[in-house]
Design a protein around this motif. Structure first.
Motif, short mmCIF file in Angstrom:
data_model
loop_
_atom_site.label_atom_id
_atom_site.label_comp_id
_atom_site.label_asym_id
_atom_site.label_seq_id
_atom_site.Cartn_x
_atom_site.Cartn_y
_atom_site.Cartn_z
N ASP A 1 14.30 -14.54 -4.23
CA ASP A 1 13.18 -14.91 -4.22
C ASP A 1 13.28 -16.35 -4.85
OD1 ASP A 1 12.56 -14.15 -7.87
OD2 ASP A 1 14.21 -13.88 -6.58
N LYS A 2 14.33 -17.05 -5.40
CA LYS A 2 14.28 -18.50 -5.63
C LYS A 2 14.77 -19.20 -4.39
CE LYS A 2 15.78 -17.86 -10.40
NZ LYS A 2 16.84 -18.03 -11.51
N LYS A 3 15.66 -18.71 -3.55
CA LYS A 3 15.93 -19.66 -2.47
C LYS A 3 16.15 -18.75 -1.23
CE LYS A 3 18.16 -23.38 -4.75
NZ LYS A 3 19.44 -24.24 -4.92
N PRO A 4 14.83 -18.17 -0.90
CA PRO A 4 15.03 -17.22 0.26
C PRO A 4 15.79 -17.84 1.60
CG PRO A 4 12.95 -18.20 0.13
CD PRO A 4 13.31 -18.73 -0.96
N SER B 1 4.34 -10.32 -7.85
CA SER B 1 3.25 -11.54 -7.98
C SER B 1 1.99 -10.93 -8.42
CB SER B 1 3.03 -12.24 -6.80
OG SER B 1 2.33 -11.64 -5.75
N GLU B 2 1.62 -9.74 -8.53
CA GLU B 2 0.36 -9.20 -8.92
C GLU B 2 0.54 -7.81 -9.59
OE1 GLU B 2 -4.01 -8.03 -6.90
OE2 GLU B 2 -2.29 -8.90 -5.61
N PHE B 3 -0.34 -7.58 -10.63
CA PHE B 3 -0.05 -6.46 -11.43
C PHE B 3 -1.68 -5.67 -11.21
CE2 PHE B 3 -0.60 -3.99 -15.39
CZ PHE B 3 0.49 -2.83 -15.21
N ASP B 4 -1.80 -4.35 -11.08
CA ASP B 4 -2.98 -3.71 -10.92
C ASP B 4 -3.35 -3.03 -12.30
OD1 ASP B 4 -5.10 -2.02 -10.71
OD2 ASP B 4 -4.91 -1.89 -8.66
N ALA B 5 -4.19 -3.82 -13.18
CA ALA B 5 -4.45 -3.40 -14.52
C ALA B 5 -4.96 -1.96 -14.70
CB ALA B 5 -5.23 -4.44 -15.19
N ASP B 6 -5.92 -1.58 -13.77
CA ASP B 6 -6.41 -0.04 -13.64
C ASP B 6 -5.44 0.72 -13.36
OD1 ASP B 6 -8.86 -1.58 -14.20
OD2 ASP B 6 -9.53 -1.88 -12.14
N LYS B 7 -4.67 0.66 -12.36
CA LYS B 7 -3.68 1.67 -11.77
C LYS B 7 -2.48 1.37 -12.88
CE LYS B 7 -5.39 2.10 -7.31
NZ LYS B 7 -5.23 2.19 -5.93
N LYS B 8 -2.20 0.30 -13.44
CA LYS B 8 -1.14 -0.09 -13.92
C LYS B 8 0.08 -0.22 -13.34
CE LYS B 8 -2.92 1.61 -18.41
NZ LYS B 8 -2.86 2.35 -19.54
N VAL B 9 -0.06 -0.54 -12.19
CA VAL B 9 1.16 -0.52 -11.15
C VAL B 9 1.36 -1.90 -10.53
CG1 VAL B 9 1.11 1.88 -10.27
CG2 VAL B 9 -0.30 0.12 -9.05
N TYR B 10 2.50 -2.60 -10.33
CA TYR B 10 2.88 -3.71 -9.58
C TYR B 10 2.37 -3.65 -8.24
CZ TYR B 10 5.20 -5.30 -14.08
OH TYR B 10 5.32 -5.37 -15.46
N ILE B 11 1.94 -4.63 -7.66
CA ILE B 11 1.53 -4.66 -6.02
C ILE B 11 2.69 -5.15 -5.48
CG2 ILE B 11 -0.06 -5.49 -4.56
CD1 ILE B 11 -1.37 -3.40 -6.65
N ASP B 12 2.89 -4.38 -4.30
CA ASP B 12 4.02 -4.83 -3.47
C ASP B 12 5.13 -5.32 -4.29
OD1 ASP B 12 2.55 -4.15 -1.30
OD2 ASP B 12 1.65 -6.10 -1.17
N PRO B 13 5.99 -4.53 -5.17
CA PRO B 13 7.33 -5.21 -5.59
C PRO B 13 8.27 -5.40 -4.86
CG PRO B 13 6.93 -2.75 -6.24
CD PRO B 13 5.70 -3.32 -5.38
N PHE C 1 14.58 -6.39 2.13
CA PHE C 1 13.67 -6.71 0.90
C PHE C 1 12.44 -7.69 0.62
CE2 PHE C 1 18.10 -4.87 -1.04
CZ PHE C 1 17.46 -3.55 -0.77
N SER C 2 12.59 -8.84 1.22
CA SER C 2 11.85 -9.92 1.05
C SER C 2 10.81 -10.08 2.08
CB SER C 2 12.74 -11.20 1.30
OG SER C 2 11.77 -12.39 0.93
N SER C 3 9.59 -10.41 1.51
CA SER C 3 8.31 -10.67 2.37
C SER C 3 8.39 -11.95 2.86
CB SER C 3 7.07 -10.29 1.72
OG SER C 3 7.11 -10.98 0.31
N LYS C 4 9.27 -12.81 2.47
CA LYS C 4 9.30 -14.56 2.62
C LYS C 4 9.96 -14.72 3.88
CE LYS C 4 8.78 -15.05 -2.26
NZ LYS C 4 9.01 -13.80 -2.74
N GLY C 5 9.66 -15.88 4.51
CA GLY C 5 10.67 -16.30 5.38
C GLY C 5 10.54 -15.51 6.80
N LYS C 6 11.70 -14.98 6.77
CA LYS C 6 11.96 -14.06 7.96
C LYS C 6 12.02 -12.66 7.45
CE LYS C 6 15.23 -17.41 10.40
NZ LYS C 6 16.35 -17.70 10.65
N GLY C 7 11.74 -12.50 6.25
CA GLY C 7 11.80 -10.98 5.58
C GLY C 7 10.70 -10.28 6.26
N LYS C 8 11.27 -8.90 6.34
CA LYS C 8 10.27 -8.06 7.03
C LYS C 8 9.57 -6.91 5.94
CE LYS C 8 12.38 -7.92 11.66
NZ LYS C 8 12.86 -7.14 12.75
#
Length: 522
Positions: free
Chosen positions: A366-369, A346-358, A302-309
């Motif tokens: 996300d607090k203490k990966p 961390s990012e929201f596309d206002a034009d497409k109204k979607v969250y980027i890489d949720p 699930f995570s993109s941080k640290g060892k996350g894939k």
């Protein structure tokens, strides 16, 4: 009157390190080599039995992430990210082949073998340890029957039929692989019979150590039987079992910690961090303690941080559902269970109204990966309440069922301050006409509409807990309407989902391929 046995454990028994859920043994039922010892050396005293119970429960760690991914990726709550692998892609498209690593059922049979071993050898301990009386034996036997029943329930949901074995570890190791194949009906009725005996036995309440709440690490007996009753269509029995669980296991009529009262601040989010949260709705959970080198792979997925894939992400469909919920003040957004609760971005596309890489954040990664203890729940209070609502509705008690979802105005459980699932997170009540878009109440089929409400609420509340696919299966089967599942799973794919919808209209395609002698990993 039933009592709780309070048993002091003086060593850190659950510092056992869990192995990955995939194994390389060539024999389906072959146990780990460490178990191939004389059973007289394994079980000599009550303490040995206690150790065995906790050791059997430690095996749940081996199937935790498998259960979550199988339950939600095939449904409409999870989807693969751009980093996906072939096995995950098969699950996402519901075209799973035997070689898929998630098909391997041996982690569940490892649990079953350990339970069988304990059950078969308890009588011998009574002759060696006077403290291990018949009543104490039956309490421990009931715990192993419960854990084994949970494992079999997962298997019969995953596969169309599965082998049932009562053999203990030594017998299986010696090659005596005798089993019977059980289909869904036979399995559920067999489990109900065994669990009806188990709930009548004394419960175990091992003393705490290292801040661990042992009673919540055991699969709750009455709630499991209630879930089996729900699958069987015994709705009145299910209602009674769920209410009993909420009231009595939770701590009493007005003091239950399972009453689903209102939250303040980050309380809902905190129920997913550690077992020592100030407010916890956990009923049964699988602990992972990094201090004991116990690490699941959910962060990696699930995570993109640290060892996350970052292999898996929430679907746009479930994110839109959270965004569309209406609060009591009329504003939009499920602010506790949606963004910041179950997922983050961390990012929201206002034009497409979607969250980027949720990313899935329900487990607080996300607090203490890669540092926090990532608990995996088996049952939560909200899960029990929503199953209660489902059983009430099918039992003809539609108003009470809707009250459990909304604000529990009818006080179904009799517990003070029970706010209802939506009420406790600040959302407005569901209005059935508004929900359906109909003009007149006379046009409503209250039972089916309320069931639709409950199914949607379970998605909003229980996302990423591995429940969704089996919820859809249960309701579709009950309605004799395979399209109930097919439509919801396929619609997230837009125009490309029609082929999947047609395939899932055949319920035979709901099940994973079962390979008794899988040899994956060699």
């Amino acid at each position: 009157m039933r009592k709780n046995f309070k048993i002091t454990i003086i060593t850190c028994l659950l510092s056992l390190i869990a192995a990955p859920f995939l194994t390389s043994c060539s024999d389906f039922f072959e146990p780990e080599q460490e178990h191939a010892v004389n059973k007289d050396d394994r079980y000599k005293s009550l303490f040995d039995i206690q150790t065995g119970v906790l050791g059997a429960y430690s095996k749940l760690r081996n199937v935790a992430e498998q259960t979550i991914i199988l339950g939600d990726l095939r449904a409409d709550l999870l989807q693969v990210s751009e980093n996906y692998d072939a096995d995950l892609s098969e699950l996402d498209k519901v075209t799973v082949t035997k070689g898929n690593r998630f098909v391997d059922s041996r982690g569940f049979y490892d649990i079953i073998r350990n339970c069988n071993d304990m059950i078969a050898n308890m009588d011998g301990v009574m002759k060696k340890d006077a403290a291990f009386t018949e009543v104490v034996r039956d309490a421990h036997k009931a715990e192993m029957i419960t854990l084994r029943s949970w494992a079999y329930l997962q298997l019969i949901r995953m596969y169309k039929e599965v082998p049932v074995t009562n053999h203990e570890l030594d017998q299986v190791y010696e090659g005596e692989e005798i089993y019977e194949m059980y289909d869904r009906s036979r399995m559920l009725n067999w489990l109900a019979e065994r669990m009806n005996w188990a709930i009548q036995q004394e419960s175990l309440n091992y003393s705490n150590f290292e801040g661990t709440l042992w009673r919540k690490q055991f699969v709750n007996r009455k709630n499991l039987l209630g879930e089996i009753a729900l699958e069987l269509g015994a709705y009145g029995d299910a209602v009674n079992l769920f209410i009993d669980t909420i009231v009595n296991f939770g701590g009493g009529q007005n003091n239950s910690d399972l009453k689903c009262e209102g939250f303040t601040g980050d309380d809902w989010e905190e129920t997913w961090s550690t077992s020592t949260s100030n407010y916890s709705e956990k009923l049964s959970y699988i602990p992972f303690r990094k201090s004991n080198k116990q690490q699941n792979d959910l962060e990696m997925y699930f995570s993109s941080k640290g060892k996350g894939k970052y292999l898996l992400r929430p679907t746009d469909r479930v994110i839109e559902l959270w965004k569309a919920q209406v609060r009591k003040d009329g504003s939009l957004g499920d602010l506790k269970r949606g963004l910041g609760g179950s997922f983050t971005s961390s990012e929201f596309d206002a034009d497409k109204k979607v969250y980027i890489d949720p990313e899935v954040s329900k487990y607080q990664f996300d607090k203490k990966p890669f540092e926090s203890d990532a608990q995996v729940t088996i049952y939560t209070a909200s899960d029990v309440h929503l199953m209660l609502a489902e059983a009430l509705n099918r039992n003809g008690e539609h108003r009470r069922a809707l009250g459990v979802v909304n604000n529990n105005a009818d006080n179904v459980t009799g517990i003070d301050k029970s706010a209802g699932i939506r009420g406790r997170v600040g959302l407005e009540n569901i209005d059935l006409l508004k929900f359906t878009g109909l003009d007149k109440a006379t046009q409503l089929d209250s039972m089916l509409v309320i069931e639709d409400v409950i199914v949607r609420e379970r998605a909003l509340e229980l996302a990423f807990q591995g429940r969704r696919w089996y919820d859809l299966m249960r309701v579709a089967r009950r309605r004799n309407d395979p399209d109930f599942l097919a439509k919801r799973v396929a619609e997230q794919l837009g125009d490309e989902g029609e082929a999947l919808r047609q395939r899932l209209r055949n319920s035979d395609n709901w099940y994973l391929p079962f390979d008794m002698y899988a040899n994956q990993g060699n």
